[in-house]
Each structure stands twice: as structure tokens, then as C-alpha cells.
Design a protein around this motif. Structure first.
Motif, PDB file in Angstrom:
ATOM      1  N   ALA A 148      -8.406   2.042 -16.932  1.00  6.10           N
ATOM      2  CA  ALA A 148      -8.896   0.669 -17.071  1.00  6.10           C
ATOM      3  C   ALA A 148      -9.828   0.303 -15.918  1.00  6.10           C
ATOM      4  N   ALA A 149      -9.482   0.728 -14.721  1.00  8.87           N
ATOM      5  CA  ALA A 149     -10.318   0.407 -13.556  1.00  8.87           C
ATOM      6  C   ALA A 149     -11.690   1.032 -13.703  1.00  8.87           C
ATOM      7  N   ARG A 150     -11.750   2.256 -14.204  1.00  7.49           N
ATOM      8  CA  ARG A 150     -13.052   2.918 -14.363  1.00  7.49           C
ATOM      9  C   ARG A 150     -13.847   2.292 -15.497  1.00  7.49           C
ATOM     10  N   LYS A 151     -13.164   1.895 -16.538  1.00  4.79           N
ATOM     11  CA  LYS A 151     -13.852   1.339 -17.702  1.00  4.79           C
ATOM     12  C   LYS A 151     -14.468  -0.013 -17.416  1.00  4.79           C
ATOM     13  N   TYR A 152     -13.758  -0.855 -16.665  1.00  6.98           N
ATOM     14  CA  TYR A 152     -14.197  -2.238 -16.483  1.00  6.98           C
ATOM     15  C   TYR A 152     -14.822  -2.526 -15.124  1.00  6.98           C
ATOM     16  N   ALA A 153     -14.830  -1.533 -14.240  1.00  5.92           N
ATOM     17  CA  ALA A 153     -15.395  -1.786 -12.903  1.00  5.92           C
ATOM     18  C   ALA A 153     -16.904  -1.985 -12.987  1.00  5.92           C
ATOM     19  N   THR A 154     -17.396  -2.965 -12.239  1.00  2.00           N
ATOM     20  CA  THR A 154     -18.844  -3.144 -12.085  1.00  2.00           C
ATOM     21  C   THR A 154     -19.278  -2.319 -10.896  1.00  2.00           C
ATOM     22  N   ASP A 155     -20.588  -2.136 -10.738  1.00  2.55           N
ATOM     23  CA  ASP A 155     -21.092  -1.384  -9.592  1.00  2.55           C
ATOM     24  C   ASP A 155     -20.642  -2.004  -8.287  1.00  2.55           C
ATOM     25  N   ASP A 156     -20.629  -3.340  -8.240  1.00  5.86           N
ATOM     26  CA  ASP A 156     -20.242  -4.017  -7.004  1.00  5.86           C
ATOM     27  C   ASP A 156     -18.796  -3.718  -6.637  1.00  5.86           C
ATOM     28  N   VAL A 157     -17.928  -3.731  -7.659  1.00  4.65           N
ATOM     29  CA  VAL A 157     -16.510  -3.518  -7.408  1.00  4.65           C
ATOM     30  C   VAL A 157     -16.232  -2.062  -7.095  1.00  4.65           C
ATOM     31  N   SER A 158     -16.819  -1.149  -7.884  1.00  4.44           N
ATOM     32  CA  SER A 158     -16.489   0.260  -7.726  1.00  4.44           C
ATOM     33  C   SER A 158     -17.016   0.838  -6.433  1.00  4.44           C
ATOM     34  N   ASN A 159     -18.072   0.252  -5.867  1.00  6.36           N
ATOM     35  CA  ASN A 159     -18.648   0.796  -4.648  1.00  6.36           C
ATOM     36  C   ASN A 159     -18.228   0.065  -3.394  1.00  6.36           C
ATOM     37  N   SER A 160     -17.347  -0.917  -3.554  1.00  5.28           N
ATOM     38  CA  SER A 160     -16.940  -1.693  -2.376  1.00  5.28           C
ATOM     39  C   SER A 160     -15.535  -1.315  -1.963  1.00  5.28           C
ATOM     40  N   ASN A 161     -15.290  -1.403  -0.680  1.00  7.91           N
ATOM     41  CA  ASN A 161     -13.949  -1.177  -0.144  1.00  7.91           C
ATOM     42  C   ASN A 161     -13.328  -2.507   0.219  1.00  7.91           C
ATOM     43  N   SER A 162     -12.026  -2.529   0.275  1.00  9.05           N
ATOM     44  CA  SER A 162     -11.347  -3.747   0.690  1.00  9.05           C
ATOM     45  C   SER A 162     -11.766  -4.099   2.113  1.00  9.05           C
ATOM     46  N   GLU A 163     -11.909  -5.399   2.379  1.00  8.69           N
ATOM     47  CA  GLU A 163     -12.253  -5.826   3.730  1.00  8.69           C
ATOM     48  C   GLU A 163     -11.125  -5.479   4.694  1.00  8.69           C
ATOM     49  N   ASP A 164      -9.907  -5.437   4.195  1.00  6.25           N
ATOM     50  CA  ASP A 164      -8.758  -5.132   5.045  1.00  6.25           C
ATOM     51  C   ASP A 164      -8.537  -3.628   5.090  1.00  6.25           C
ATOM     52  N   GLU A 165      -8.430  -3.085   6.278  1.00  4.09           N
ATOM     53  CA  GLU A 165      -8.106  -1.681   6.455  1.00  4.09           C
ATOM     54  C   GLU A 165      -6.643  -1.607   6.889  1.00  4.09           C
ATOM     55  N   TYR A 166      -5.815  -1.057   6.004  1.00  7.90           N
ATOM     56  CA  TYR A 166      -4.386  -1.038   6.287  1.00  7.90           C
ATOM     57  C   TYR A 166      -4.000   0.204   7.088  1.00  7.90           C
ATOM     58  N   PRO A 167      -3.008   0.078   7.964  1.00 11.29           N
ATOM     59  CA  PRO A 167      -2.566   1.231   8.751  1.00 11.29           C
ATOM     60  C   PRO A 167      -1.726   2.178   7.909  1.00 11.29           C
ATOM     61  N   VAL A 168      -1.685   3.439   8.303  1.00 13.50           N
ATOM     62  CA  VAL A 168      -0.819   4.400   7.619  1.00 13.50           C
ATOM     63  C   VAL A 168       0.597   4.254   8.175  1.00 13.50           C
ATOM     64  N   VAL A 169       1.554   4.854   7.496  1.00 14.54           N
ATOM     65  CA  VAL A 169       2.970   4.698   7.845  1.00 14.54           C
ATOM     66  C   VAL A 169       3.241   5.103   9.290  1.00 14.54           C
ATOM     67  N   GLU A 170       2.611   6.172   9.743  1.00 10.36           N
ATOM     68  CA  GLU A 170       2.845   6.647  11.103  1.00 10.36           C
ATOM     69  C   GLU A 170       2.532   5.554  12.132  1.00 10.36           C
ATOM     70  N   GLU A 171       1.451   4.781  11.887  1.00  7.57           N
ATOM     71  CA  GLU A 171       1.077   3.694  12.800  1.00  7.57           C
ATOM     72  C   GLU A 171       2.072   2.543  12.740  1.00  7.57           C
ATOM     73  N   THR A 172       2.493   2.180  11.534  1.00 11.90           N
ATOM     74  CA  THR A 172       3.430   1.061  11.421  1.00 11.90           C
ATOM     75  C   THR A 172       4.791   1.426  12.007  1.00 11.90           C
ATOM     76  N   GLU A 173       5.184   2.697  11.880  1.00 16.87           N
ATOM     77  CA  GLU A 173       6.458   3.114  12.474  1.00 16.87           C
ATOM     78  C   GLU A 173       6.411   3.003  13.995  1.00 16.87           C
ATOM     79  N   ARG A 174       5.260   3.332  14.589  1.00 15.70           N
ATOM     80  CA  ARG A 174       5.124   3.172  16.039  1.00 15.70           C
ATOM     81  C   ARG A 174       5.225   1.700  16.426  1.00 15.70           C
ATOM     82  N   MET A 175       4.672   0.824  15.569  1.00 13.48           N
ATOM     83  CA  MET A 175       4.759  -0.611  15.833  1.00 13.48           C
ATOM     84  C   MET A 175       6.225  -1.075  15.782  1.00 13.48           C
ATOM     85  N   TYR A 176       6.980  -0.614  14.779  1.00 11.42           N
ATOM     86  CA  TYR A 176       8.378  -1.020  14.660  1.00 11.42           C
ATOM     87  C   TYR A 176       9.202  -0.502  15.838  1.00 11.42           C
TER      88      TYR A 176
END
Length: 250
Positions: free
Chosen positions: A165-193
Motif C-alpha cells: 500500500a505504501a508503494r502504491k499510494y506514495a507520492t514522490d514527495d513522501v517516498s523520497n523524504s525521511n522523517s524529520e525525527d531521527e530515532y536512536p537505536v536500542v543500544e543508545e537508549t539502553e545506555r541512556m537508561y
């Protein structure tokens, strides 16, 4: 229709019967998934597993084997754990469709993982706390018994349908854009905890002999908030200032 799901990781924790691993591999391949990680399996895949995998023996052959769930997901930015029952301390919960949507929406940013627990007892509370979300399949409450391969098949189907569904309905703007938020991987969050726990012990907020549920509740709060990389760094900076203030008072 070919779609790339190479960043979606299926993690099986402490599986007791290797035939279930073979059946799960088959379920994965029918939905286009290929990344399988086995955490401390009781029985390694053998000829019986290969027989049940049918044409998915390549998924079995390429499976990674690790000792702990944390090792399996340490480089993942999103981890969803399957949970068959409601826990004492509820975690953010998704249904299968939401689970597929969430994994697909983030799989282009980093590896994502869907974790399945032991056949008899599922995931432990500690393992579930490594997850950002939990997913539960709304089976018939009068007979909700799903075997491992059935659960893998059901959730893998939702991943595939959302990807199509994502491939079928994605526009060029959506498919080529990344989320503004860059989330940490588990290893980073575990160090935070770990930093949080050390800092709270330093201030006396956590008593080592009676820690209670402070860290569990804190994990739930922060998993619900889902801090991005910059926010995690800010929190670590705040904790460092707490460490410094605590040290100066001693």
C-alpha cells in the motif's frame, strides 16, 4: 510484486522446537521477509526444520544466532514485541495492522524488529521492556491458541500489505523524504537508561536494596514519548549535570 523488506528483522527468542523455526521461516518467505535472528534457541535448526521450511531453507541457512534479545535488536531503531496477555504495567499497544504500518513507515530509516517469544510463555517482562511497542493478535478469546508460525504468518502478512500500500499510494514527495525525527537505536537508549539508573541511585531517588518499579515506569514513560536522537543527547546532558551536582555534595 517485488518489494524490499530487507530492513525488517524477525526475531525468535528461545524457541524450543526447531520445527517451529522451519515453519516460521516458510511463513516469512511467503511474505517476502528474509532476515531471521534466533535468540538462544533450545534446539538448533536441523533436517526437520528444513523439511518444514520447504522452499525457505535459504532463510534458515542465513539466520543469525545470538545469545540475548538485546544483542538481536541493539542496532534497531524500532522494536515491536508480541504479547499474548496484558501485563501488570501496560505498554503502548498496537493491533496487527498498526504494527505492519509502523514497521513499514520506519524501515527505510534503520533496521526494525518484530520479536516473538517462547512457545509456552512468550517474552519475559525484561525482554518486553526492550520494545517500543507491543502487538497482540485479537484471536478468538474462547480459543486464542496460535502456534509460532501462525503468529509469524499473520504479522508478516500485515507488514507486506502495508508495504504494498505504501508503494502504491506514495507520492514522490513522501517516498523520497525521511522523517524529520531521527530515532536512536536500542543500544543508545539502553545506555541512556543505564545512565538514568546510575544518576537516580546517586541522588538517592532509587535505593539499590529496594529499587521498586522506578526504572520500569521510566522506560514506559520514555518509550511512550519516543525521544529522538537530539532529545536523548539532551537527557544524557541533564543526567551528567545531575551526576556532577551529586558528586559536589559529597
Amino acid at each position: 510484486m517485488s518489494i524490499s523488506l530487507k530492513n525488517v528483522r524477525i526475531v525468535l527468542v528461545n524457541t524450543s522446537d526447531c520445527r517451529n523455526i522451519g515453519s516460521a521461516a516458510r511463513a516469512m518467505k511467503t511474505m517476502g521477509l528474509s532476515q531471521l535472528v534466533l535468540v538462544d534457541p533450545v534446539e538448533m535448526p536441523n533436517g526437520q526444520a528444513q523439511a518444514l521450511a520447504a522452499g525457505a531453507t535459504d532463510v534458515l541457512a542465513n539466520a543469525q544466532v545470538v545469545s540475548t534479545m538485546q544483542e538481536a535488536v541493539k542496532d534497531c531503531g524500532l522494536v515491536i514485541g508480541t504479547s499474548a496477555r496484558s501485563r501488570t504495567l501496560p505498554w503502548p499497544m498496537l493491533d496487527p495492522r498498526e504494527c505492519g504500518q509502523k514497521l513499514v513507515s520506519e524501515m527505510n530509516n534503520f533496521p526494525v524488529a518484530l520479536v516473538f517469544g517462547r512457545e509456552s510463555s512468550g517474552l519475559t517482562n525484561e525482554e518486553l521492556q526492550l520494545c517500543h511497542f507491543h502487538v497482540q493478535i485479537p484471536a478468538n478469546p474462547e480459543y486464542s491458541s496460535l502456534n509460532l508460525a501462525m503468529a509469524v504468518q499473520t504479522l508478516s502478512y500485515e507488514i507486506r500489505m502495508n508495504a504494498l500500500a505504501a508503494r502504491k499510494y506514495a507520492t514522490d514527495d513522501v517516498s523520497n523524504s525521511n522523517s524529520e525525527d531521527e530515532y536512536p537505536v536500542v543500544e543508545e537508549t539502553e545506555r541512556m537508561y543505564q545512565h538514568f539508573e546510575e544518576a537516580l541511585k546517586g541522588t538517592g531517588f532509587i535505593t539499590p536494596s529496594h529499587p521498586g518499579l522506578v526504572m520500569t515506569k521510566l522506560r514506559r514513560l520514555l518509550n511512550r514519548a519516543r525521544p529522538d536522537v537530539k532529545e536523548v543527547r539532551m537527557l544524557r546532558g541533564i543526567l551528567s549535570s545531575v551526576d556532577k551536582a551529586s558528586a559536589n555534595k559529597k
